[in-house]
Design an enzyme around this catalytic site. Structure first.
Site, mmCIF file in Angstrom:
data_model
loop_
_atom_site.group_PDB
_atom_site.id
_atom_site.type_symbol
_atom_site.label_atom_id
_atom_site.label_comp_id
_atom_site.label_asym_id
_atom_site.label_seq_id
_atom_site.Cartn_x
_atom_site.Cartn_y
_atom_site.Cartn_z
ATOM 1 N N SER A 132 0.845 -1.203 0.000
ATOM 2 C CA SER A 132 0.000 0.000 0.000
ATOM 3 C C SER A 132 0.877 1.249 0.000
ATOM 4 O O SER A 132 1.788 1.364 0.836
ATOM 5 C CB SER A 132 -0.887 -0.022 1.246
ATOM 6 O OG SER A 132 -1.650 1.154 1.304
ATOM 7 N N CYS A 149 -7.254 1.520 12.420
ATOM 8 C CA CYS A 149 -8.575 1.028 12.037
ATOM 9 C C CYS A 149 -9.401 0.644 13.253
ATOM 10 O O CYS A 149 -10.610 0.576 13.170
ATOM 11 C CB CYS A 149 -8.439 -0.191 11.145
ATOM 12 S SG CYS A 149 -7.057 -0.096 10.037
HETATM 13 N N1 PLP Z 1 -2.660 -4.758 5.780
HETATM 14 C C1 PLP Z 1 -1.930 -4.226 6.780
HETATM 15 C C2 PLP Z 1 -0.954 -5.085 7.511
HETATM 16 C C3 PLP Z 1 -2.109 -2.895 7.144
HETATM 17 O O1 PLP Z 1 -1.413 -2.377 8.137
HETATM 18 C C4 PLP Z 1 -3.059 -2.115 6.423
HETATM 19 C C5 PLP Z 1 -3.329 -0.715 6.822
HETATM 20 O O2 PLP Z 1 -3.138 -0.336 7.947
HETATM 21 C C6 PLP Z 1 -3.768 -2.713 5.370
HETATM 22 C C7 PLP Z 1 -3.545 -4.041 5.078
HETATM 23 C C8 PLP Z 1 -4.771 -1.948 4.563
HETATM 24 O O3 PLP Z 1 -4.127 -1.027 3.720
HETATM 25 P P1 PLP Z 1 -4.968 0.196 3.108
HETATM 26 O O4 PLP Z 1 -5.130 1.173 4.216
HETATM 27 O O5 PLP Z 1 -4.113 0.735 2.008
HETATM 28 O O6 PLP Z 1 -6.237 -0.370 2.630
#
Ligand code: PLP
Length: 391
Positions: A198, A324
């Site tokens: 990302s 989140c």
């Molecule tokens: N996977 C992990 C380990 C993450 O830390 C995050 C975001 O915090 C994501 C997936 C999701 O990424 P995005 O925010 O770009 O959707």
């Protein structure tokens, strides 16, 4: 008031070099990269260069990279796009410390009749490889395990996991959203079939991600429509952000070795400084196999949210878990899975450092934090009177 940002696992500042490279692609070079006229072809070339830069950071081939809208989309596309090519395989193996992008999709798939095995972790946040081996039965189509955890920074033994998955014939997806740009990833010597990343975790903008799909991996597009991304992800490309992600990957490659040592030294200074100044602190997660930038710690007898608010009043931005989950009252699923007692989880703060942090900023945190914890403990019913007098 000083501003100190130590929440880089939540998101990072867009690097000025990244923004500069993106800017011409809004108003001057605005063609659609699929168009054959010169407006389109100039842009198409630059998108190709970005793809090469992303591939280069991971030691992959450019045709193994597709651009997506975020890490969550990459995770969803990897899992859904693979499972749908193996309709007879009804088992998914993952861990119970994954990001919600994998965990909530797994729960959804359970509702659709899939059997999902959530591997437990030990108190350092690591899975047992024998349990992994046992979980990958013949009907397992997909193993999805993260490279490094977003809350603790703990790094999984990805190469050993990859070998086990490869022997079994299942497909291995790795959510490397927190690892890419922070530690070296070499996909040539790896058994990873699909890898998510990302942009906003490595100084590119929010809303851009990428998915690595190893040549030969069976994959059905998650997003159907036009023929963009070699027919593997429909939708007109988010050109400026793709270019930004390419530049961010180039910078990460150039700066990684130096940055890794510098950031790790800052993180250790912060951690040792806190442990030396404040009693009743536990560091969560394996302290050796960890991202260089992450520190996750529980302060006895205080609420993490209260610490965050008081830090924020001093201009310091940290986090109590993953961004989140801060809106939820639920204790962190990662720390719960590691067996951290719920009282300690409630007193947890995550500091995640990045490119722009300085020693002065670390010392500023070390100057402010002890009195914050002390003030909160003075009014805490859980901090014993004897310790109160001593603290
Ligand atoms: N996977 C992990 C380990 C993450 O830390 C995050 C975001 O915090 C994501 C997936 C999701 O990424 P995005 O925010 O770009 O959707």
């Amino acid at each position: 008031m000083r501003e100190v940002y130590v929440d880089n696992n939540a998101t990072t500042r867009v690097a000025p070099e990244v923004l500069e490279e993106m800017l011409p692609y809004f108003c001057d070079l605005y063609g659609n990269p699929s168009s054959i006229h010169s407006f389109g072809s100039k842009v198409g070339k630059k998108v190709g260069e970005a793809r090469e830069r992303v591939a280069d950071l991971l030691q992959a081939h450019p045709d193994e990279i597709i651009f997506t809208s975020c890490g969550s989309e990459s995770d969803n596309a990897a899992i859904m796009g693979t499972l749908s090519t193996y309709p007879e395989k009804r088992r998914i193996v993952t861990t119970n410390v994954e990001h919600p992008a994998v965990l909530n999709l797994s729960k959804y798939l359970e509702g659709k009749g899939y059997e999902v095995i959530y591997l437990p972790v030990d108190n350092k946040g690591i899975i047992d490889l024998d349990e992994l081996r046992d979980a990958i039965t013949d009907n397992a189509g997909m193993v999805s395990i993260m490279y490094a955890n977003n809350e603790t920074g703990v790094i999984f033994p990805i190469e050993e996991i990859g070998e086990i998955v490869k022997e079994s014939g299942a497909v291995f997806h790795c959510d490397a959203v927190q690892a890419v740009g922070k530690i070296n990833i070499d996909l040539r010597s790896s058994s990873i079939d699909l890898l998510s990343l990302s942009g906003h975790k490595l100084h590119a903008p929010k809303g851009i991600g990428a998915l690595y799909i190893r040549r030969g991996t069976r994959f059905i597009p998650f997003l159907m429509g036009g023929h963009q991304e070699g027919g593997r992800r429909a939708g007109t490309e988010n050109v400026p952000s793709i270019i930004g992600l390419g530049k961010a990957c180039l910078l990460a490659k150039d700066l990684m070795a130096e940055e890794r040592n510098r950031i790790e030294a800052l993180r250790n200074r912060l951690e040792e400084g806190i442990v030396g100044r404040i009693p009743g602190v536990i560091i969560n997660g394996d302290r050796v196999t960890r991202l260089p930038n992450s520190a996750n710690m529980s302060f006895e007898a205080v609420e993490g949210e209260a610490v965050l608010l008081m830090l924020s009043e001093e201009g310091i931005a940290a986090s109590s878990g993953s961004a989140c989950s801060t809106a939820e009252a639920e204790p962190s699923h990662v720390l719960s899975a590691m067996g951290v007692p719920s009282t300690a989880i409630h007193g947890t703060v995550r500091f995640s450092l990045g490119r722009y942090n300085t020693e002065k900023e670390i010392d500023y945190i070390l100057d402010k934090l002890p009195s914050i914890i002390q003030r909160l403990r003075q009014i805490s019913p859980h901090w014993s009177k004897g310790r109160r007098a001593a603290s």
